[in-house]
Scaffold this active site. Structure first.
Site, PDB file in Angstrom:
ATOM      1  N   LYS A  83      -1.075   5.690 -16.221  1.00 44.30           N
ATOM      2  CA  LYS A  83       0.001   6.323 -16.279  1.00 44.30           C
ATOM      3  C   LYS A  83       1.404   5.925 -16.925  1.00 44.30           C
ATOM      4  CE  LYS A  83       1.933   5.126 -11.502  1.00 44.30           C
ATOM      5  NZ  LYS A  83       3.002   4.765 -12.327  1.00 44.30           N
ATOM      6  N   ASP A  84       1.425   4.485 -16.922  1.00 45.62           N
ATOM      7  CA  ASP A  84       2.488   3.935 -17.836  1.00 45.62           C
ATOM      8  C   ASP A  84       2.304   3.514 -19.099  1.00 45.62           C
ATOM      9  OD1 ASP A  84       4.015   3.473 -15.371  1.00 45.62           O
ATOM     10  OD2 ASP A  84       3.079   1.761 -14.960  1.00 45.62           O
ATOM     11  N   ARG A 133       8.708  14.661 -12.602  1.00 45.39           N
ATOM     12  CA  ARG A 133       7.610  15.264 -12.046  1.00 45.39           C
ATOM     13  C   ARG A 133       7.685  15.538 -10.622  1.00 45.39           C
ATOM     14  NH1 ARG A 133       3.477  13.508  -8.989  1.00 45.39           N
ATOM     15  NH2 ARG A 133       3.996  11.398  -9.009  1.00 45.39           N
ATOM     16  N   ARG A 134       8.134  14.671  -9.857  1.00 42.80           N
ATOM     17  CA  ARG A 134       8.181  14.733  -8.326  1.00 42.80           C
ATOM     18  C   ARG A 134       9.476  15.573  -7.944  1.00 42.80           C
ATOM     19  NH1 ARG A 134       7.072   8.359  -7.399  1.00 42.80           N
ATOM     20  NH2 ARG A 134       4.911   8.649  -6.741  1.00 42.80           N
ATOM     21  N   ARG A 151      14.824   3.710  -8.842  1.00 40.38           N
ATOM     22  CA  ARG A 151      13.725   3.371  -9.794  1.00 40.38           C
ATOM     23  C   ARG A 151      13.560   1.591  -9.007  1.00 40.38           C
ATOM     24  NH1 ARG A 151      14.642   2.083 -14.796  1.00 40.38           N
ATOM     25  NH2 ARG A 151      12.342   1.279 -14.605  1.00 40.38           N
ATOM     26  N   ARG A 157      11.798  -0.441  -3.720  1.00 42.13           N
ATOM     27  CA  ARG A 157      12.044   0.861  -3.177  1.00 42.13           C
ATOM     28  C   ARG A 157      12.023   0.874  -1.927  1.00 42.13           C
ATOM     29  NH1 ARG A 157       9.606   5.435  -7.602  1.00 42.13           N
ATOM     30  NH2 ARG A 157       9.541   3.843  -9.274  1.00 42.13           N
ATOM     31  N   CYS A 244       9.748  11.391 -21.711  1.00 43.45           N
ATOM     32  CA  CYS A 244       9.720  11.107 -20.350  1.00 43.45           C
ATOM     33  C   CYS A 244      10.584  11.880 -19.520  1.00 43.45           C
ATOM     34  CB  CYS A 244      10.283   9.779 -20.616  1.00 43.45           C
ATOM     35  SG  CYS A 244      12.052   9.428 -21.164  1.00 43.45           S
TER      36      CYS A 244
END
Length: 311
Positions: A83-84, A133-134, A151, A157, A244
């Site tokens: 995904k990165d 997205r979230r 981030r 986090r 992005c």
């Protein structure tokens, strides 16, 4: 044919990235007893920068230094979260993906210190996430919640949550499992509630294309169905040419009987527009399926929606 005796594995230096490397090392040890491996950790610009990723050129900020170490011959294999890895541009010249590992959980998870689920959160609850997205999907489904920028790797986090910088977190189930923090999960969100990012739960190995000894050594770690799902998803993202700041989500699913499906979604940042397409491959190969779903969303206005999002 030359055979690899030592494989140097380069990866980001976060705890999660290093845990992913340990999975690769363990699987290589099972496949090739006696093969030696060495870890080459690097800190990427994406890890150092806590601001808007768009200012660093997007998700490629998490792979640039890893790619450089591979191309410079300082390592033989790179381990990436798929995904990165940007899908809107080719891999660096001279490199190839040599194995897609069996896919992990693709879902997102909520972490709330008092054990609440997403639907139980009161109005004004601060959700720590910087994922467009979230954010878009929460705006559509739970507009009474507030997203606060956050981030950093999963461990940092979690520390920020403990420090009170947010009331709850959204993180990937697979990532929490990789760092041994799955017990913190209070709610696992189904793919209908929170559509995952392209490439969710997939670790991919990248090699120099001329390094046949290393490629031969790691190819056996590959999982065919994961490759099919990844190929469909990445072509879908490539055709959409999202940046992005584009809230794009989707996932492919390979069935035991060989069928392959792909669901793709594009959101406006405020969640007020949701474009949705879901197709089965039939006779299509994975990349044709990805193209077909992307074109279905373009017919719904996805290209204009993406173009109008600042980046």
């Amino acid at each position: 044919m030359a055979t690899a005796e030592l494989i140097r594995i380069v990866s980001r230096s976060s705890p999660m990235a290093l845990a992913q490397v340990e999975r690769v090392r363990a699987e290589l040890a099972d496949l090739h007893p006696g093969l030696r491996t060495q870890v080459v950790p690097v800190t990427t610009s994406g890890d150092r920068w806590m601001g808007d990723l768009a200012r660093l050129g997007g998700k490629g900020a998490f792979t640039k230094e890893v790619d450089a170490a591979l191309l410079a011959g300082e390592a033989d294999v790179a381990v990436h979260c798929l995904k990165d890895v940007p899908a809107d541009r080719p891999l660096p010249a001279g490199t190839v993906f040599s194995a897609y590992l069996r896919r992990d959980d693709i879902r997102d998870a909520l972490i709330h210190p008092e054990g609440l689920t997403l639907d139980q959160l009161p109005a004004g609850t601060r959700i720590g996430t910087s994922s467009v997205r979230r954010i878009a999907q929460l705006a559509a489904s739970h507009p009474h919640l507030t997203c606060v920028p956050m981030r950093g790797n999963a461990n940092s986090r979690l520390a920020k949550l403990a420090a009170g910088e947010a009331d709850a977190l959204l993180l990937a189930v697979s990532g929490l499992e990789r760092i041994g923090e799955e017990a913190r999960i209070t709610d696992v969100l189904g793919v209908d509630a929170m559509c995952p990012p392209i490439g969710a739960g997939i670790l991919v190995l990248q090699c120099r294309e001329g390094d046949t000894a290393t490629i031969d050594a790691v190819t056996g770690l590959g999982h065919h169905d994961t490759w099919r799902e990844a190929a469909a998803e990445r072509m879908f993202l490539h055709v959409l040419q999202g940046h992005c700041n584009s809230p794009i989500a989707g996932y492919a699913k390979a069935e035991a009987d060989g069928r392959l499906s792909l669901r793709g979604r594009v959101f406006s940042p405020d969640g007020k527009r949701v474009l949705d397409a879901h197709e089965w491959a039939g006779a299509l190969d994975p990349e044709d399926l990805g193209t077909s779903v992307a074109l279905a969303l373009k017919r719904q206005g996805a290209q204009e929606l993406i173009a109008n999002i600042p980046h």
